[in-house]
Design a protein around this motif. Structure first.
Motif, PDB file in Angstrom:
ATOM      1  N   THR A  71      61.856  62.729  80.012  1.00  0.00           N
ATOM      2  CA  THR A  71      61.477  63.330  78.737  1.00  0.00           C
ATOM      3  C   THR A  71      61.328  64.838  78.874  1.00  0.00           C
ATOM      4  O   THR A  71      60.917  65.339  79.927  1.00  0.00           O
ATOM      5  N   LEU A  72      61.680  65.564  77.795  1.00  0.00           N
ATOM      6  CA  LEU A  72      61.586  67.023  77.751  1.00  0.00           C
ATOM      7  C   LEU A  72      60.985  67.440  76.421  1.00  0.00           C
ATOM      8  O   LEU A  72      61.351  66.904  75.368  1.00  0.00           O
ATOM      9  N   PHE A  73      60.073  68.390  76.435  1.00  0.00           N
ATOM     10  CA  PHE A  73      59.473  68.891  75.202  1.00  0.00           C
ATOM     11  C   PHE A  73      60.507  69.688  74.395  1.00  0.00           C
ATOM     12  O   PHE A  73      61.162  70.587  74.926  1.00  0.00           O
ATOM     13  N   LYS A  74      60.654  69.355  73.120  1.00  0.00           N
ATOM     14  CA  LYS A  74      61.452  70.163  72.212  1.00  0.00           C
ATOM     15  C   LYS A  74      60.582  71.317  71.696  1.00  0.00           C
ATOM     16  O   LYS A  74      59.353  71.315  71.855  1.00  0.00           O
ATOM     17  N   LEU A 110      59.438  64.400  68.836  1.00  0.00           N
ATOM     18  CA  LEU A 110      59.062  65.756  69.218  1.00  0.00           C
ATOM     19  C   LEU A 110      59.463  66.011  70.673  1.00  0.00           C
ATOM     20  O   LEU A 110      59.624  67.157  71.094  1.00  0.00           O
ATOM     21  N   ILE A 111      59.635  64.938  71.419  1.00  0.00           N
ATOM     22  CA  ILE A 111      59.992  65.000  72.830  1.00  0.00           C
ATOM     23  C   ILE A 111      61.338  64.311  73.033  1.00  0.00           C
ATOM     24  O   ILE A 111      61.546  63.195  72.556  1.00  0.00           O
ATOM     25  N   TRP A 112      62.254  65.001  73.706  1.00  0.00           N
ATOM     26  CA  TRP A 112      63.591  64.463  73.960  1.00  0.00           C
ATOM     27  C   TRP A 112      63.523  63.372  75.021  1.00  0.00           C
ATOM     28  O   TRP A 112      62.887  63.537  76.060  1.00  0.00           O
ATOM     29  N   THR A 113      64.186  62.244  74.758  1.00  0.00           N
ATOM     30  CA  THR A 113      64.287  61.155  75.725  1.00  0.00           C
ATOM     31  C   THR A 113      65.718  61.077  76.231  1.00  0.00           C
ATOM     32  O   THR A 113      66.661  60.988  75.434  1.00  0.00           O
ATOM     33  N   ASP A 114      65.892  61.144  77.540  1.00  0.00           N
ATOM     34  CA  ASP A 114      67.212  60.999  78.152  1.00  0.00           C
ATOM     35  C   ASP A 114      67.467  59.514  78.381  1.00  0.00           C
ATOM     36  O   ASP A 114      67.007  58.933  79.356  1.00  0.00           O
ATOM     37  N   PHE A 115      68.183  58.894  77.457  1.00  0.00           N
ATOM     38  CA  PHE A 115      68.394  57.447  77.516  1.00  0.00           C
ATOM     39  C   PHE A 115      69.374  57.046  78.617  1.00  0.00           C
ATOM     40  O   PHE A 115      69.479  55.861  78.951  1.00  0.00           O
ATOM     41  N   SER A 116      70.099  58.005  79.179  1.00  0.00           N
ATOM     42  CA  SER A 116      71.057  57.681  80.236  1.00  0.00           C
ATOM     43  C   SER A 116      70.431  57.696  81.621  1.00  0.00           C
ATOM     44  O   SER A 116      71.028  57.202  82.575  1.00  0.00           O
ATOM     45  N   SER A 117      69.236  58.255  81.748  1.00  0.00           N
ATOM     46  CA  SER A 117      68.574  58.305  83.050  1.00  0.00           C
ATOM     47  C   SER A 117      67.808  57.015  83.297  1.00  0.00           C
ATOM     48  O   SER A 117      67.337  56.358  82.366  1.00  0.00           O
ATOM     49  N   GLU A 118      67.667  56.668  84.554  1.00  0.00           N
ATOM     50  CA  GLU A 118      67.046  55.396  84.913  1.00  0.00           C
ATOM     51  C   GLU A 118      65.594  55.320  84.472  1.00  0.00           C
ATOM     52  O   GLU A 118      65.119  54.290  84.009  1.00  0.00           O
ATOM     53  N   ASN A 119      64.869  56.436  84.594  1.00  0.00           N
ATOM     54  CA  ASN A 119      63.447  56.423  84.241  1.00  0.00           C
ATOM     55  C   ASN A 119      63.166  57.078  82.896  1.00  0.00           C
ATOM     56  O   ASN A 119      62.025  57.395  82.572  1.00  0.00           O
TER      57      ASN A 119
END
Length: 323
Positions: free
Chosen positions: A306-309, A294-303
């Protein structure tokens, strides 16, 4: 951990299911002796449970989610050996001793595949007839009469992970094998998810809940839906995330609607519904390709930003309706 708890609070979630890693607590797989315990792993779950408690979120904890300590696989082939029973029991004792004061809802094994596991626990104490016919004593160890009695009625709820539906035909053309072999089919009209095996079939969910109610009596043993969701593949990138996932909202609307019909029209006693998953995560052999969150995870960022879809905001509103 704090960020994930904050996301749960923003959603308005009142329960959260997660799994404890056996190897994280006891890397050797041996938990009987304190010298084999990993304090950092034990403390991690103490901290996480404390945060959940402070946020007013009820934990649902799975004891085994397919991450067997490698040492036990090397020593005796893991679950293929009866030796696993004592090592698993020692692990569970450690978990209960450490966290039992804050966890009321325990799930033994993740995704136990229905009749094969459910009949012994919720119905007869023994495997289904089709299983007994299919496997001989050298492959499937038979339960003793005492074990059958121990099996029957040993669970407080019926934990259900479910995603999709297939139409099934008898695999034997003359129809004489009586369910020992079968062939699964899908329909071209069913919406397909990113995962090649996953089709959105809401009416199948209702039928499954009705089947469980009829076969195992959900009045006596309530149904907890511990996983249900849908994945995307290749939709969006970390630089251009897919946040407008109306198709996922449509899936949840249809599945939860059919669950409500199963409750109100069929009499199924469903008490818990848990969407999979809170955020995009590592999906076994599919890695980070298939996104269920339900929440987007940016796997390329160091930490791992996350962003709400849109589906998260929809789910949040839905939760408030049922509270």
């Amino acid at each position: 951990m704090e960020r994930h708890i904050s996301n749960l609070k923003q959603l308005g979630a009142k329960e959260y299911r997660f799994s404890i890693s056996w190897a994280r607590l006891c890397p050797t797989g041996k938990c009987a002796d304190a010298k084999d315990h990993e304090k950092r792993g034990i403390d991690h779950y103490h901290s996480f449970l404390d945060l959940l408690h402070a946020a007013g979120i009820e934990p649902f904890v799975t004891l085994f989610h397919w991450d067997l300590p490698q040492a036990l696989q090397d020593e005796y082939n893991g679950w293929e050996s009866a030796k696993i029973v004592d090592d698993f029991a020692d692990y569970v004792r450690l978990v209960f001793r450490e966290y039992g004061d804050r966890v009321k809802n325990w799930i033994t094994l993740n995704e136990a595949e229905l009749g094969f596991w459910a009949d012994p626990i919720y119905l007869t104490g023994d495997y289904p007839e089709s299983i007994l016919k299919r496997y001989n004593d050298s492959i499937l160890q038979r339960f003793t009469d005492e074990q059958k009695q121990q099996n029957k009625g040993s669970a407080d709820f019926f934990g259900l992970n479910t995603y999709t539906t297939q139409l099934v035909t008898d695999g034997d053309k003359d129809g004489k094998n009586k369910g020992v072999d079968w062939t699964g089919h899908t329909c071209p009209q069913w919406p397909q998810a990113g995962s090649e095996w996953l089709f959105s079939v809401p009416w199948g969910f209702r039928r499954l809940l009705k089947y469980i109610d009829n076969r195992y009596d959900s009045t006596a043993v309530p149904i907890f839906v511990t996983e249900n969701g849908i994945s995307s593949t290749g939709n969006g990138t970390d630089s251009k995330p897919e946040l407008n996932d109306q198709w996922r909202i449509d899936h949840f609307t249809s599945y939860i609607g059919q669950m409500r019909r199963a409750i109100e029209e069929d009499g199924a006693n469903v008490q818990v519904y848990t969407a999979w998953s809170l955020m995009d995560n590592f999906e076994w052999s599919d890695g980070y390709r298939d996104r269920f969150g339900l929440i987007w995870t940016d796997f390329s960022s160091e930490n791992r930003t996350t962003l709400f879809k849109q589906s998260a905001r929809f789910y949040s509103d839905l939760i408030q309706v049922f509270l």
